[in-house]
Design a protein around this motif. Structure first.
Motif, mmCIF file in Angstrom:
data_model
loop_
_atom_site.group_PDB
_atom_site.id
_atom_site.type_symbol
_atom_site.label_atom_id
_atom_site.label_comp_id
_atom_site.label_asym_id
_atom_site.label_seq_id
_atom_site.Cartn_x
_atom_site.Cartn_y
_atom_site.Cartn_z
ATOM 1 N N LEU A 56 3.069 31.235 31.583
ATOM 2 C CA LEU A 56 1.898 30.760 30.093
ATOM 3 C C LEU A 56 2.055 30.644 29.069
ATOM 4 N N ALA A 57 2.967 32.002 28.700
ATOM 5 C CA ALA A 57 2.595 31.833 27.115
ATOM 6 C C ALA A 57 3.726 31.070 26.693
ATOM 7 N N PHE A 58 3.860 30.476 27.441
ATOM 8 C CA PHE A 58 5.528 29.589 26.594
ATOM 9 C C PHE A 58 4.665 28.073 27.360
ATOM 10 N N THR A 59 3.653 27.716 27.870
ATOM 11 C CA THR A 59 3.013 26.660 27.910
ATOM 12 C C THR A 59 1.578 26.070 27.339
ATOM 13 N N ASN A 60 1.882 25.071 27.620
ATOM 14 C CA ASN A 60 0.063 24.524 27.186
ATOM 15 C C ASN A 60 -0.979 24.425 28.246
ATOM 16 N N SER A 66 -2.010 20.838 35.095
ATOM 17 C CA SER A 66 -0.110 21.478 35.497
ATOM 18 C C SER A 66 -0.044 22.774 34.183
ATOM 19 N N PRO A 67 0.741 23.686 33.928
ATOM 20 C CA PRO A 67 0.976 23.580 32.926
ATOM 21 C C PRO A 67 2.245 22.967 32.305
ATOM 22 N N GLU A 68 2.201 22.660 31.055
ATOM 23 C CA GLU A 68 3.199 21.843 30.064
ATOM 24 C C GLU A 68 3.882 23.198 29.330
ATOM 25 N N TRP A 69 5.425 22.646 29.530
ATOM 26 C CA TRP A 69 6.112 24.000 29.024
ATOM 27 C C TRP A 69 6.098 23.377 27.545
ATOM 28 N N LEU A 72 8.113 27.827 22.325
ATOM 29 C CA LEU A 72 7.309 28.669 21.038
ATOM 30 C C LEU A 72 6.489 28.178 20.880
ATOM 31 N N ASP A 73 5.857 27.123 20.779
ATOM 32 C CA ASP A 73 5.246 26.561 20.101
ATOM 33 C C ASP A 73 3.802 27.425 19.657
ATOM 34 N N ASN A 74 3.311 27.831 20.754
ATOM 35 C CA ASN A 74 2.180 28.852 21.279
ATOM 36 C C ASN A 74 2.605 30.232 19.966
ATOM 37 N N GLY A 281 -2.741 28.834 27.890
ATOM 38 C CA GLY A 281 -1.827 29.156 27.039
ATOM 39 C C GLY A 281 -0.766 29.793 25.488
ATOM 40 N N TYR A 282 -2.181 29.322 24.887
ATOM 41 C CA TYR A 282 -2.605 30.363 23.876
ATOM 42 C C TYR A 282 -2.611 31.991 23.802
ATOM 43 N N ALA A 283 -3.571 32.273 25.100
ATOM 44 C CA ALA A 283 -4.774 32.972 24.861
ATOM 45 C C ALA A 283 -3.675 33.726 25.946
ATOM 46 N N SER A 284 -2.468 33.446 26.047
ATOM 47 C CA SER A 284 -1.259 34.671 26.560
ATOM 48 C C SER A 284 -0.166 34.900 26.207
ATOM 49 N N ALA A 285 -0.090 34.241 24.337
ATOM 50 C CA ALA A 285 0.748 34.429 23.930
ATOM 51 C C ALA A 285 0.464 35.304 23.483
ATOM 52 N N MET A 286 -1.317 35.500 23.180
ATOM 53 C CA MET A 286 -1.361 36.389 22.306
ATOM 54 C C MET A 286 -1.612 37.607 22.971
#
Length: 316
Positions: A56-60, A66-69, A72-74, A281-286
């Motif tokens: 999810l860190a690489f998705t929106n 559904s998650p959107e790929w 590395l945007d996040n 997705g942003y929270a997963s990247a964090m």
């Protein structure tokens, strides 16, 4: 007679080995059976969610579609997010100040309790009690009530001639208030320090006294080196715990991270992004950045421990 004994000795391992193999297999199956609940919980509740969050860190992903790929945007957004930078500043300040003060307090009280005196068991239990409660919601609520306007701390400060005003709404006082809370809960490292102090040979202090060493020199030359493995263990655990602060900051800031973002800790901002703004997705990247940072800090601590951690019986 000799041939019979030799034949018997030759047949015994052959006949006994299948029995040993069956017994070993049964023990192995029993071990895995007892281990199965933990393995199942680890896969479903720890490893599985971690792998999912890495994806999810690489998705929106907003929890509803559904998650959107997005690649590395996040992670690119993190460096340009002022609230993200502020969350790191607040968390780093808390860890750099709160952790050493907590360990110093724990070691000081452990040294006081290391001497045999009347009521020693009661004092040990009393100092350890706050750690049993942990960073619970109830403690955070009580702590907040103590530091609000006209709270017990405010009234005590006015008695001592300090200006009136609560700590909760003051951006310059919220961090000291949270640091005081973590220092108050020094019971767990105190018990570990106390166990380490019990392992220091009394002969070392006696020999130092014969040489004319005073209390400070004994502490620096004997106590600290002998306690260095315990100190390293406590430092590592408390540093990791400092980066995980959430409940007390959430309650004291009323779930806002204020005032003036002074309590916007990393985990609190991660919660806002994931469960308030639905930017999972942003929270997963964090979350994965936090894992990498804490892992890097732990790695550096392990690599540098040889310079100041002295294990018993180890040759230098």
């Amino acid at each position: 007679m000799t041939l019979t004994a030799e034949a018997s000795a030759t047949r015994t391992p052959t006949s006994a080995s299948p029995i040993r193999r069956r017994r070993k297999a049964a023990e192995t199956r029993a071990g895995y059976a007892f281990l199965a609940p933990w393995l199942l919980g680890f896969v479903l509740l720890t490893a599985g969610p971690m792998i999912a969050s890495l994806y999810l860190a690489f998705t929106n992903y907003n929890l509803f579609t559904s998650p959107e790929w997005v690649g590395l945007d996040n992670f690119r957004r993190l460096v340009s997010d002022p609230n993200y930078i502020q969350a790191w500043k607040v968390t780093a300040l808390y860890a750099l100040i709160g952790t050493p003060l907590k360990l110093i307090s724990a070691l000081a009280v452990a040294m006081l309790l290391n001497n045999n005196r009347r009521g020693q068991g009661f004092y040990r239990s009393a100092f350890y009690a706050p750690s049993l409660i942990g960073a619970s919601v109830s403690i955070a609520i009580v702590w907040k009530a103590m530091f609000i306007d006209n709270g017990i701390v405010d009234r005590a400060g006015q008695t001592l001639g300090l200006p009136a005003g609560g700590w909760v709404g003051d951006p310059g006082r919220t961090m000291p208030m949270l640091i005081l809370l973590t220092i108050w809960q020094f019971g767990a490292p105190m018990v570990i320090f106390l166990a380490g102090l019990k392992q220091v040979p009394a002969e070392l202090y006696e020999a130092a006294s014969v040489d004319g060493a005073g209390p400070i020199r004994k502490f620096v030359r004997i106590t600290l080196p002998m306690l260095s493995p315990v100190l390293f263990f406590n430092l590592l655990l408390e540093t990791i715990h400092a980066f995980q602060i959430f409940a007390s900051a959430f309650i004291i800031s009323s779930g806002t991270g204020g005032p003036a973002r002074s309590t916007l800790f990393y985990t609190l901002y991660l919660y806002f992004r994931g469960f308030r703004d639905f930017q999972m997705g942003y929270a997963s990247a964090m979350a994965w950045v936090l894992v990498l940072v804490v892992g890097a800090i732990s790695f550096v601590m392990f690599r540098t421990q040889n310079r100041w951690v002295h294990y018993s019986g180890e040759s230098k």
